[in-house]
Design a protein around this motif. Structure first.
Motif, short mmCIF file in Angstrom:
data_model
loop_
_atom_site.label_atom_id
_atom_site.label_comp_id
_atom_site.label_asym_id
_atom_site.label_seq_id
_atom_site.Cartn_x
_atom_site.Cartn_y
_atom_site.Cartn_z
N MET A 44 0.83 -1.20 0.00
CA MET A 44 0.00 0.00 0.00
C MET A 44 0.87 1.26 0.00
O MET A 44 0.63 2.19 -0.76
CB MET A 44 -0.90 0.01 1.23
CG MET A 44 -1.85 1.18 1.24
SD MET A 44 -2.63 1.41 2.83
CE MET A 44 -1.48 2.51 3.62
N MET A 45 1.90 1.25 0.84
CA MET A 45 2.74 2.45 0.93
C MET A 45 3.42 2.73 -0.41
O MET A 45 3.59 3.87 -0.81
CB MET A 45 3.80 2.27 2.03
CG MET A 45 3.25 2.38 3.42
SD MET A 45 2.15 3.80 3.63
CE MET A 45 3.32 5.14 3.44
N GLU A 53 -10.74 5.89 1.34
CA GLU A 53 -9.45 5.50 1.91
C GLU A 53 -8.39 6.44 1.35
O GLU A 53 -8.55 6.98 0.25
CB GLU A 53 -9.14 4.04 1.53
CG GLU A 53 -10.15 3.03 2.02
CD GLU A 53 -10.34 3.08 3.53
OE1 GLU A 53 -9.35 3.39 4.24
OE2 GLU A 53 -11.45 2.85 3.99
N PRO A 54 -7.30 6.64 2.09
CA PRO A 54 -6.29 7.60 1.64
C PRO A 54 -5.83 7.36 0.20
O PRO A 54 -5.73 8.29 -0.59
CB PRO A 54 -5.13 7.37 2.62
CG PRO A 54 -5.75 6.80 3.83
CD PRO A 54 -6.96 6.03 3.39
N MET A 101 0.90 4.39 -2.57
CA MET A 101 0.72 5.77 -2.09
C MET A 101 1.87 6.65 -2.59
O MET A 101 1.67 7.78 -3.04
CB MET A 101 0.71 5.83 -0.55
CG MET A 101 -0.55 5.33 0.11
SD MET A 101 -1.96 6.41 -0.16
CE MET A 101 -1.56 7.76 0.94
N TYR A 154 -13.83 4.69 -8.25
CA TYR A 154 -14.37 3.97 -7.08
C TYR A 154 -15.32 2.88 -7.61
O TYR A 154 -16.48 2.78 -7.19
CB TYR A 154 -15.11 4.96 -6.20
CG TYR A 154 -15.43 4.52 -4.79
CD1 TYR A 154 -14.63 3.62 -4.08
CD2 TYR A 154 -16.54 5.05 -4.13
CE1 TYR A 154 -14.94 3.25 -2.79
CE2 TYR A 154 -16.85 4.69 -2.83
CZ TYR A 154 -16.05 3.79 -2.17
OH TYR A 154 -16.36 3.44 -0.87
N SER A 203 -2.11 17.15 4.44
CA SER A 203 -0.74 17.58 4.75
C SER A 203 0.24 17.21 3.65
O SER A 203 1.37 17.67 3.62
CB SER A 203 -0.29 16.96 6.08
OG SER A 203 -0.10 15.56 5.93
N MET A 204 -0.18 16.32 2.72
CA MET A 204 0.77 15.92 1.67
C MET A 204 0.47 16.54 0.31
O MET A 204 1.11 16.22 -0.68
CB MET A 204 0.86 14.40 1.51
CG MET A 204 -0.21 13.57 2.11
SD MET A 204 -0.07 11.85 1.58
CE MET A 204 -0.37 11.01 3.10
N PHE A 245 -8.52 15.06 6.08
CA PHE A 245 -7.81 15.56 7.26
C PHE A 245 -7.29 14.42 8.12
O PHE A 245 -6.13 14.38 8.50
CB PHE A 245 -8.75 16.42 8.12
CG PHE A 245 -8.82 17.85 7.68
CD1 PHE A 245 -7.73 18.69 7.83
CD2 PHE A 245 -9.97 18.36 7.13
CE1 PHE A 245 -7.80 20.01 7.44
CE2 PHE A 245 -10.05 19.68 6.73
CZ PHE A 245 -8.96 20.51 6.88
N ARG A 246 -8.18 13.47 8.42
CA ARG A 246 -7.85 12.45 9.41
C ARG A 246 -6.69 11.58 8.95
O ARG A 246 -5.87 11.15 9.73
CB ARG A 246 -9.09 11.60 9.69
CG ARG A 246 -9.15 11.08 11.10
CD ARG A 246 -10.38 10.24 11.32
NE ARG A 246 -11.40 10.95 12.08
CZ ARG A 246 -12.53 10.38 12.51
NH1 ARG A 246 -12.78 9.13 12.24
NH2 ARG A 246 -13.39 11.08 13.21
N SER A 247 -6.64 11.31 7.66
CA SER A 247 -5.59 10.43 7.16
C SER A 247 -4.31 11.19 6.85
O SER A 247 -3.30 10.60 6.50
CB SER A 247 -6.07 9.73 5.89
OG SER A 247 -6.33 10.71 4.90
N GLY A 248 -4.36 12.51 6.97
CA GLY A 248 -3.17 13.30 6.70
C GLY A 248 -2.98 13.63 5.23
O GLY A 248 -1.96 14.20 4.85
N ARG A 285 1.67 9.94 -4.96
CA ARG A 285 2.17 11.25 -4.52
C ARG A 285 3.14 11.83 -5.53
O ARG A 285 3.11 13.03 -5.83
CB ARG A 285 2.86 11.14 -3.14
CG ARG A 285 1.88 11.00 -2.01
CD ARG A 285 2.59 10.90 -0.68
NE ARG A 285 3.18 12.16 -0.24
CZ ARG A 285 3.71 12.34 0.96
NH1 ARG A 285 3.71 11.36 1.83
NH2 ARG A 285 4.22 13.50 1.30
#
Lengths: 364, 354, 96
Positions: free
Chosen positions: A1-2, A216-217, A5, A242, A43-44, A37-40, A9
């Protein structure tokens, strides 16, 4: 997953660099607001990517006059008001439902309209009024509950209907003169019901890319990448990233039920005013379940606080921190405007997750 | 520290129609024969000890310690009994834990019962038995008490106040002012189970769940930690307000920031899913058997191991660290690779559907 | 808006079903997903199933939820199940 991500990005950054100007994408879904917000995710985002929270929180857009009507209903003797949790703290002209409960109103928090109907069955001696709020994801639940109440002839159940439609609101935003949006992150769960084709007019008539995304993020980031791809190439069409739950045509059963129980009508949105054909009224054969008629409640007028800039926040013209009330007079404990009231509200989400963003930015 | 207000309206109108259920009546609180009988037959047998047995106006306790640690807390919860516990267990464990996190050895409790007319006596019996059981587990005695009856409102009401005294363990000095950058932040186990369990039995919200409240006295585990010689600077039980509430306090009062890793937070799948379903942030949900510890960096692993050696702490984890940055904030590094600020919740967290 | 979560259908009786969400069981009205069967996955919102989900998609989300917090690495959920089992035995021993 990372790994995925990271790839997303990198692509988002690359496309935003290529576009080279401020990109304004609007999400019209409170759950997207909170999830980002919650998943951050927020911020990215690249510096020139602005994710604007549009009118996506059903609590935010519920007009004060409707809250007043709900409070009037809750004040009647022998009336139980059943509602989703978020409505409790929404300010009306004279207080909130939560304050009305403190004065003795019988208010029940439910997680489904069916629970409200069950309360009516369990309490034949009382009248039960359900507050029907929400977009197309939620309105089928209200519609089915009304059908069931009609079938079983539950005489003491009624609904205060304030359901809203997403696409007419998006159109109304685009028709504003000074509206500059590059594209829409379309609400995943509304789209489950209405289908991704519902956004076709926005893509074709207004030339705005529309991408339906999950929550999901990774799903959010993927949708944003697809949006920037269209923006970079100057294209505008509807994309559905989706597909696990969203189809082109939506949930036909749910749409049929909506058409049976409701008829579209003009409705008032908090801070936006009346938007043509953007809400639901009960169809004639179900008007016996209309709480306003049953209790002869007169819906009053809206008196918005003149200092409150929630309208501009909902329209994406300003960020919450640009409002003088934000974080000062207006906090989640003492909300003035609707955007601060719901935990999904743009201002509440900002206050909770982002109030110190500037400080954080300075730090990193 | 457990006040949970009713989410649902109360049904005052429903008359008592069933027979064969013995209930509290106002006269049980009148100070006469019936009060004496209630205490002698329903409360004393479960809680009996030589100090309580005298039924004097106050308990007289032998004492030898430089410092008395003294606390009080009132308990209100709907419903009174829930999976994994009840108001009695909360009242004992909560006050015991409040003493223990200050570095005290709990010695004695007071028990004040405010009972609503109409409470079934068998409910009272179960709760008194639970008080007795929990006190035994904590190794503490109820040495003085009081019972009052108030007029019927819901017919199911009981409020409990417990005060507790303890001896400060020699050398213990828990203080936010000792917290410095580099310290590690630990939590003693999985998060959110108490608050989510309570939600699962609330009217209008109910769902079946394998979740249980984590309510339990932690003084045994905490004694081991504080007498180990490890440099523990601050401890608090993460009750109302959850982990977010405690960390916000640490940051505000120490003047330093706290950085925590989402991927390090211990949670069960059941709790994660229930929080997701109700739209709640797990960090703000109440726990009743978990502590947050700030520990000097060099002792953090040892303290974590000591916690894990105890049943109550077997899922303990190092979740973050104290850092020197201004303004003092609590920052969560998310699994997705981002960051966000954690703030204490504003009040009662309500389930969201929209 | 619109929180919705994937869940597995455990039982069905007419339009009423019970779904499982990580050990939490919820009564759900299935009227909006006609033809749904036990063991299939649905998206649940406000007490209704609003869409059928292909299993692999549901598991992907589920997988995310699992990966989001610590726990699996330490066998935490297995331990939690044990704790539940033992407290159930204890509960059965009481007057309740």
């Amino acid at each position: 997953m990372m790994h995925e991500m990271q790839k997303l990005r990198v692509e988002l950054n690359r496309r935003c660099d290529a576009i080279g100007r401020e990109i304004r994408v609007m999400e019209v879904c409170g759950t997207h607001t909170v999830a980002a917000f919650r998943s951050g995710i927020r911020s990215m985002l690249p510096d020139n990517f602005r994710l604007i929270s549009g009118p996506g929180c059903p609590v935010c857009v519920t007009a004060q006059r409707y809250i007043d009507a709900a409070i009037d209903l809750a004040s009647l003797p022998n009336v139980i008001v059943a509602t989703y949790g978020d409505m409790l703290r929404v300010p009306g002209l004279s207080g909130s439902l939560e304050k009305q409960r403190a004065k003795g109103a019988d208010l029940r928090v439910v997680t489904s309209a069916l629970r409200a109907l069950q309360i009516a069955r369990d309490h034949p001696e009382s009248e039960v009024v359900f507050l029907g709020v929400g977009f197309e994801t939620t309105s089928p639940a209200t519609a089915l509950t009304i059908l069931e109440a009609a079938r079983d002839q539950v005489p003491n159940f009624s609904v205060l209907v304030s359901h809203k439609l997403v696409v007419p609101a998006m159109v109304a935003l685009l028709e504003c003169d000074d509206m500059s949006i590059d594209g829409f992150l379309c609400p995943g769960h509304v789209s489950v019901i209405i289908g991704s084709n519902a956004y076709a007019p926005i893509a074709s008539r207004f030339g705005k890319p529309c991408v339906v995304g999950g929550f999901e993020p990774e799903q959010i980031l993927k949708a944003l990448v697809h949006l920037t791809r269209q923006i970079e190439y100057g294209e505008s069409y509807v994309e559905n990233v989706y597909p696990a739950v969203v189809t082109e045509s939506g949930n036909a059963t749910a749409m049929d039920i909506l058409r049976r129980v409701f008829v579209p009508g003009d409705t008032v949105w908090r801070a936006l005013g009346v938007i043509p054909m953007s809400g639901f009224d009960l169809a004639p054969e179900f008007q016996a379940f209309d709480a306003l008629r049953r209790f002869d409640i007169h819906v009053g007028e809206d008196f918005d606080n003149p200092s409150c800039r929630c309208g501009e926040v909902i329209l994406g013209r300003i960020e919450p921190c640009e409002c003088a009330l934000f974080g000062n007079e207006c906090t989640p404990l003492t909300p003035i405007g609707p955007c601060m009231v719901s935990s999904e509200g743009t201002c509440a989400a900002w206050f909770k997750y982002n109030r110190h963003a500037i400080a954080m930015g300075a730090r990193s | 520290m457990t006040t949970i207000h009713s989410l649902v309206g109360n049904d005052v109108s429903r008359p008592i129609v069933e027979t064969g259920v013995e209930r509290i009546v106002l006269a049980h609180g009148g100070g006469g024969e019936l009060t004496g009988q209630l205490i002698a037959e329903r409360i004393m047998p479960a809680l009996a000890n030589e100090d309580l047995a005298t039924l004097d106006d106050s308990a007289v306790l032998p004492w030898c310690s430089d410092h008395v640690v003294f606390t009080t807390d009132s308990y209100v919860v709907t419903p009174l009994e829930f999976p994994g516990g009840d108001i009695g267990a909360l009242a004992v464990a909560g006050t015991v834990n409040d003493l223990a996190v200050m570095g005290a050895e709990p010695v004695a409790l007071s028990l004040g019962l405010i009972i609503e007319e109409g409470l079934p006596l068998e409910t009272l019996d179960r709760i008194v038995a639970s008080i007795s059981q929990t006190a035994k587990r904590a190794g503490i005695r109820v040495v003085t008490g009081d019972t009052k009856v108030i007029e019927r409102r819901t017919g199911e009401g009981l409020f409990v106040n417990t005060a507790g005294v303890g001896r400060l363990i020699a050398g213990c000095r828990m203080s936010m002012s000792r917290v410095t950058p580099g310290d590690q932040v630990l939590v003693s186990g999985t998060l959110g189970e108490h608050g989510l369990t309570i939600m699962s039995v609330r009217g209008g919200i109910q769902f079946d769940t394998t979740l249980r409240s984590d309510v339990t006295p932690l003084n045994g585990m905490i004694r081991r930690l504080v007498t180990s010689g490890a440099e523990i600077k601050f401890m608090r039980d993460a009750t109302r307000g959850g982990l977010a509430g405690v960390l916000a306090d640490v940051s505000e009062r120490s003047g330093f920031s706290v950085e925590i890793e989402e991927s390090a937070l211990p949670m069960t799948i059941g709790a994660r899913y229930a929080a997701d379903m109700l739209g709640l942030d797990p960090l703000t949900i109440a726990n009743e058997g978990k502590i947050v510890c700030v520990v000097a960096n060099r002792d953090a692993d040892a303290v974590c191991d000591m916690m894990r050696a105890c049943a109550e702490g077997r899922h303990a984890a190092i979740i973050g660290r104290v850092v020197d940055s201004t303004p003092p904030l609590v920052e969560l590094k998310t699994t997705a690779g981002g960051a966000r600020i954690v703030q204490r919740p504003y009040g009662e967290e309500l389930p969201r559907i929209c | 808006m619109c929180l919705a979560v994937p869940a597995k259908v455990i039982s069905l009786e007419g339009e009423d079903g019970v779904v499982d969400l990580g050990g939490n069981r919820l009564s759900v009205r299935m009227a909006l997903t006609p033809g749904i069967r036990v063991d299939q996955w649905v998206l649940v919102h406000a007490g209704f199933s609003i869409a059928k989900i292909e299993t692999s998609d549901a598991l992907e989300t589920w997988g995310y939820l699992k990966a989001c917090y610590a726990g699996d690495a330490t066998g935490l959920d297995r331990d939690a199940d044990e704790m539940v089992a033992s407290s159930r035995v204890a509960a059965e021993g009481t007057a309740r």
